[in-house]
Design a protein around this motif. Structure first.
Motif, PDB file in Angstrom:
ATOM      1  N   UNK A 215       0.827  -1.205   0.000  1.00 39.26           N
ATOM      2  CA  UNK A 215       0.000   0.000   0.000  1.00 39.26           C
ATOM      3  C   UNK A 215       0.863   1.256   0.000  1.00 39.26           C
ATOM      4  N   UNK A 216       0.542   2.186  -0.901  1.00 37.81           N
ATOM      5  CA  UNK A 216       1.107   3.534  -0.812  1.00 37.81           C
ATOM      6  C   UNK A 216       0.191   4.281   0.158  1.00 37.81           C
ATOM      7  N   UNK A 217       0.709   4.597   1.330  1.00 37.68           N
ATOM      8  CA  UNK A 217      -0.169   5.117   2.380  1.00 37.68           C
ATOM      9  C   UNK A 217      -0.155   6.638   2.498  1.00 37.68           C
ATOM     10  N   UNK A 218       0.954   7.256   2.092  1.00 32.87           N
ATOM     11  CA  UNK A 218       1.016   8.721   2.222  1.00 32.87           C
ATOM     12  C   UNK A 218       2.135   9.277   1.349  1.00 32.87           C
ATOM     13  N   UNK A 219       1.953  10.503   0.912  1.00 26.41           N
ATOM     14  CA  UNK A 219       3.004  11.237   0.206  1.00 26.41           C
ATOM     15  C   UNK A 219       3.254  12.530   0.973  1.00 26.41           C
ATOM     16  N   UNK A 220       4.491  12.699   1.408  1.00 26.98           N
ATOM     17  CA  UNK A 220       4.851  13.893   2.175  1.00 26.98           C
ATOM     18  C   UNK A 220       5.544  14.885   1.243  1.00 26.98           C
ATOM     19  N   UNK A 221       4.959  16.040   1.087  1.00 23.81           N
ATOM     20  CA  UNK A 221       5.505  17.048   0.177  1.00 23.81           C
ATOM     21  C   UNK A 221       6.656  17.802   0.842  1.00 23.81           C
ATOM     22  N   UNK A 222       7.568  18.349   0.044  1.00 23.97           N
ATOM     23  CA  UNK A 222       8.732  19.053   0.606  1.00 23.97           C
ATOM     24  C   UNK A 222       8.348  20.165   1.586  1.00 23.97           C
ATOM     25  N   UNK A 223       7.275  20.874   1.277  1.00 21.80           N
ATOM     26  CA  UNK A 223       6.878  21.971   2.165  1.00 21.80           C
ATOM     27  C   UNK A 223       6.401  21.468   3.529  1.00 21.80           C
ATOM     28  N   UNK A 224       6.043  20.173   3.586  1.00 28.10           N
ATOM     29  CA  UNK A 224       5.569  19.607   4.849  1.00 28.10           C
ATOM     30  C   UNK A 224       6.709  19.233   5.789  1.00 28.10           C
ATOM     31  N   UNK A 225       7.936  19.159   5.260  1.00 25.96           N
ATOM     32  CA  UNK A 225       9.065  18.845   6.149  1.00 25.96           C
ATOM     33  C   UNK A 225      10.185  19.878   6.033  1.00 25.96           C
ATOM     34  N   UNK A 226       9.884  21.041   5.471  1.00 22.50           N
ATOM     35  CA  UNK A 226      10.903  22.082   5.253  1.00 22.50           C
ATOM     36  C   UNK A 226      11.476  22.620   6.561  1.00 22.50           C
ATOM     37  N   UNK A 227      10.691  22.573   7.644  1.00 17.07           N
ATOM     38  CA  UNK A 227      11.172  23.080   8.930  1.00 17.07           C
ATOM     39  C   UNK A 227      11.556  21.954   9.885  1.00 17.07           C
ATOM     40  N   UNK A 228      11.770  20.743   9.333  1.00 18.66           N
ATOM     41  CA  UNK A 228      12.136  19.594  10.156  1.00 18.66           C
ATOM     42  C   UNK A 228      13.559  19.140   9.823  1.00 18.66           C
ATOM     43  N   UNK A 229      14.239  18.578  10.832  1.00 16.48           N
ATOM     44  CA  UNK A 229      15.536  17.981  10.542  1.00 16.48           C
ATOM     45  C   UNK A 229      15.334  16.510  10.154  1.00 16.48           C
ATOM     46  N   UNK A 230      16.408  15.859   9.736  1.00 14.12           N
ATOM     47  CA  UNK A 230      16.263  14.493   9.218  1.00 14.12           C
ATOM     48  C   UNK A 230      15.815  13.503  10.294  1.00 14.12           C
TER      49      UNK A 230
END
Length: 247
Positions: A215-230
């Motif tokens: 199952x492809x369960x989610x797609x996280x866009x770049x703007x959704x993790x732009x303020x997060x570290x790895x």
């Protein structure tokens, strides 16, 4: 008596056709593998070898009597390259991922030992799979840099197993944060997949069919993790996978 000989002849024909089919597939894959150099770095995946590789994956899935149930492919971004991640349970995982997502070029980062597989290593090379030496930090950084370039330049999508190795206890093990440098630096979406059932293929074959759920369960866009570290991205993706595993 005539019926007995008729049935015997029919069974012989069926057995012959079965053997001929398998030999033909193997021969075709060998013939096309021979011209590919495993020492050469190719600029981009070959459409021909992409299709042949997925044909080989189909053949292995079919031969192992595996039924694949897939959902969520419509969530995959169109017209932009991405990084694909999933949990990891079996050697069959990336075969099923690639076959189900055959509409997209998908080059996996794979441990260097896999590049010793007869026939397969040629197709891996021609489809721009990346060999990772897990004991060589410098080489690992080079692989990540190449993966970033592949995505940014639109050469291919990159597939990664953030756990780093297969899970033998079926639990999702800690995602390595370094994996997600690829998505951050390439500024690309992260396609999150969940796979279950591949651990049964070796156990059930040949007496029982195996059911695999991808199952492809989610797609996280770049703007959704732009303020997060790895580390934060890794934790978020791991939670998504764990949440979507069937109990």
């Amino acid at each position: 008596m005539n019926l007995f000989y008729y049935i015997l002849a029919l069974l012989s024909i069926m057995a012959g056709a079965f053997v001929l089919f398998h030999l033909s597939v193997i021969l075709i894959l060998i013939i096309f593998a021979l011209p590919v150099s495993t020492k050469k770095t190719y600029d981009k995946p070959s459409p021909l070898y992409h299709n042949l590789f997925n044909f080989a994956y189909w053949y292995l899935i079919f031969s192992s009597r595996t039924r694949v149930h897939v959902t969520g492919l419509e969530k995959i971004p169109q017209g932009e390259n991405f990084m694909f991640i999933s949990n990891h349970r079996s050697k069959f995982d990336n075969m099923i991922h690639s076959y189900c997502m055959k509409k997209y070029n998908l080059s996996f980062i794979s441990k260097k030992e896999n590049f010793k597989i007869p026939i397969g290593k040629h197709y891996m090379a021609r489809n721009c799979y990346l060999s990772l030496d897990r004991n060589n930090v410098r080489q690992g950084a080079e692989v990540i840099a190449t993966a970033i370039n592949y995505i940014k330049e639109g050469i291919t999508n990159i597939g990664v197993f953030p756990e780093g190795t297969r899970s033998n206890d079926l639990q999702v093990h800690e995602f390595h944060a370094g994996t997600f440098k690829i998505a951050v630096r390439a500024n690309c979406p992260i396609v999150v997949g969940v796979i279950q059932g591949t651990e049964n293929i070796h156990k059930y074959f040949p007496l029982r069919k195996s059911d695999v759920y991808f199952d492809i369960v989610e797609v996280i866009k770049p703007e959704d993790f732009s303020d997060m570290n790895t580390i934060q991205i890794a934790e978020r993706c791991q939670k998504i996978v764990e949440k979507n595993l069937k109990k």
